[in-house]
Design a protein around this motif. Structure first.
Motif, PDB file in Angstrom:
ATOM      1  N   GLY A   1      45.826  39.747  43.388  1.00  0.00           N
ATOM      2  CA  GLY A   1      44.759  40.543  42.800  1.00  0.00           C
ATOM      3  C   GLY A   1      43.698  40.912  43.804  1.00  0.00           C
ATOM      4  O   GLY A   1      43.794  40.623  44.995  1.00  0.00           O
TER       5      GLY A   1
ATOM      6  N   GLY B   1      39.437  41.076  44.493  1.00  0.00           N
ATOM      7  CA  GLY B   1      38.047  40.784  44.185  1.00  0.00           C
ATOM      8  C   GLY B   1      37.201  41.999  44.529  1.00  0.00           C
ATOM      9  O   GLY B   1      37.323  42.540  45.626  1.00  0.00           O
TER      10      GLY B   1
ATOM     11  N   ARG C   1      41.097  48.486  41.391  1.00  0.00           N
ATOM     12  CA  ARG C   1      41.915  47.353  40.958  1.00  0.00           C
ATOM     13  C   ARG C   1      43.266  47.848  40.436  1.00  0.00           C
ATOM     14  O   ARG C   1      44.322  47.289  40.747  1.00  0.00           O
TER      15      ARG C   1
ATOM     16  N   TRP D   1      45.776  37.522  39.351  1.00  0.00           N
ATOM     17  CA  TRP D   1      44.722  36.514  39.304  1.00  0.00           C
ATOM     18  C   TRP D   1      44.203  36.437  37.887  1.00  0.00           C
ATOM     19  O   TRP D   1      44.605  37.230  37.028  1.00  0.00           O
TER      20      TRP D   1
ATOM     21  N   ASP E   1      37.006  37.624  34.483  1.00  0.00           N
ATOM     22  CA  ASP E   1      36.178  37.317  35.652  1.00  0.00           C
ATOM     23  C   ASP E   1      35.824  35.840  35.650  1.00  0.00           C
ATOM     24  O   ASP E   1      35.610  35.235  34.594  1.00  0.00           O
TER      25      ASP E   1
ATOM     26  N   SER F   1      34.267  32.846  41.960  1.00  0.00           N
ATOM     27  CA  SER F   1      35.180  32.859  43.094  1.00  0.00           C
ATOM     28  C   SER F   1      35.227  31.486  43.752  1.00  0.00           C
ATOM     29  O   SER F   1      34.197  30.945  44.148  1.00  0.00           O
TER      30      SER F   1
ATOM     31  N   TYR G   1      37.396  39.493  39.595  1.00  0.00           N
ATOM     32  CA  TYR G   1      38.849  39.560  39.738  1.00  0.00           C
ATOM     33  C   TYR G   1      39.570  40.081  38.493  1.00  0.00           C
ATOM     34  O   TYR G   1      40.663  40.593  38.579  1.00  0.00           O
TER      35      TYR G   1
END
Length: 164
Positions: free
Chosen positions: A62, A64, A80, A107, A111, A114, A124
């Protein structure tokens, strides 16, 4: 992601997950210096499968990124969608080349903080969570454009990658 090395005296500027190297001038990098390299994924899948002849599964793929909530509570994240789309296409090519790829997961679907940077602003998921880097927010969830796109991708078993 892939990494590049050189014999030249240059600053190490590609900082992905546990990888430090130089930026490959042929790749796009995120604002956190992670390389976007679907061809590298295809290459690695083929390398691993050729070496071990065992089924392969891609987990935790994925991007970020910083997502912005619009006035109408929509979140437009074409970056994305494009990232995931290109990686699915690379996996499809690896399968066509003989790799026994048995699964794929992106991922986290929502969200989250991280693990690499401790930031909530490095988002993400396909679902936005109203929380900031200081832990403030309502925790309200909002589906991003990528949510609706990925829902369609899943329903078609990866065959429908069209973007609106």
């Amino acid at each position: 992601m892939s990494s590049a090395v050189t014999t030249h005296d240059v600053k190490r500027d590609a900082k992905g997950n546990f990888v430090i190297g130089v930026k490959n001038p042929y790749l796009h990098y995120s604002e956190w210096d992670w390389a976007d390299d679907p061809d590298g994924l295809k290459y690695y899948l083929e390398l691993i499968y050729d070496r071990y002849h065992l089924p392969v599964m891609v987990v935790e793929n994925g991007l970020g990124a910083t997502d912005k909530v619009q006035a109408d509570n929509s979140i437009h994240d074409p970056y994305r969608i494009n990232y995931i789309k290109e990686h699915i296409q690379a996996m499809d090519q690896a399968i066509a080349d003989g790799v026994d790829l048995i699964g794929y997961t992106s991922w986290g679907c929502i969200d989250l903080v991280s693990a690499g940077t401790g930031q909530m602003s490095k988002r993400y998921g396909f679902i936005y969570v109203d929380r900031d880097d200081q832990g403030q927010g309502t925790l309200k969830r909002l589906p991003k454009d990528s949510f609706y796109w990925y829902k369609k991708v899943i329903a078609s078993n990866g065959q429908d990658l069209a973007v609106k």
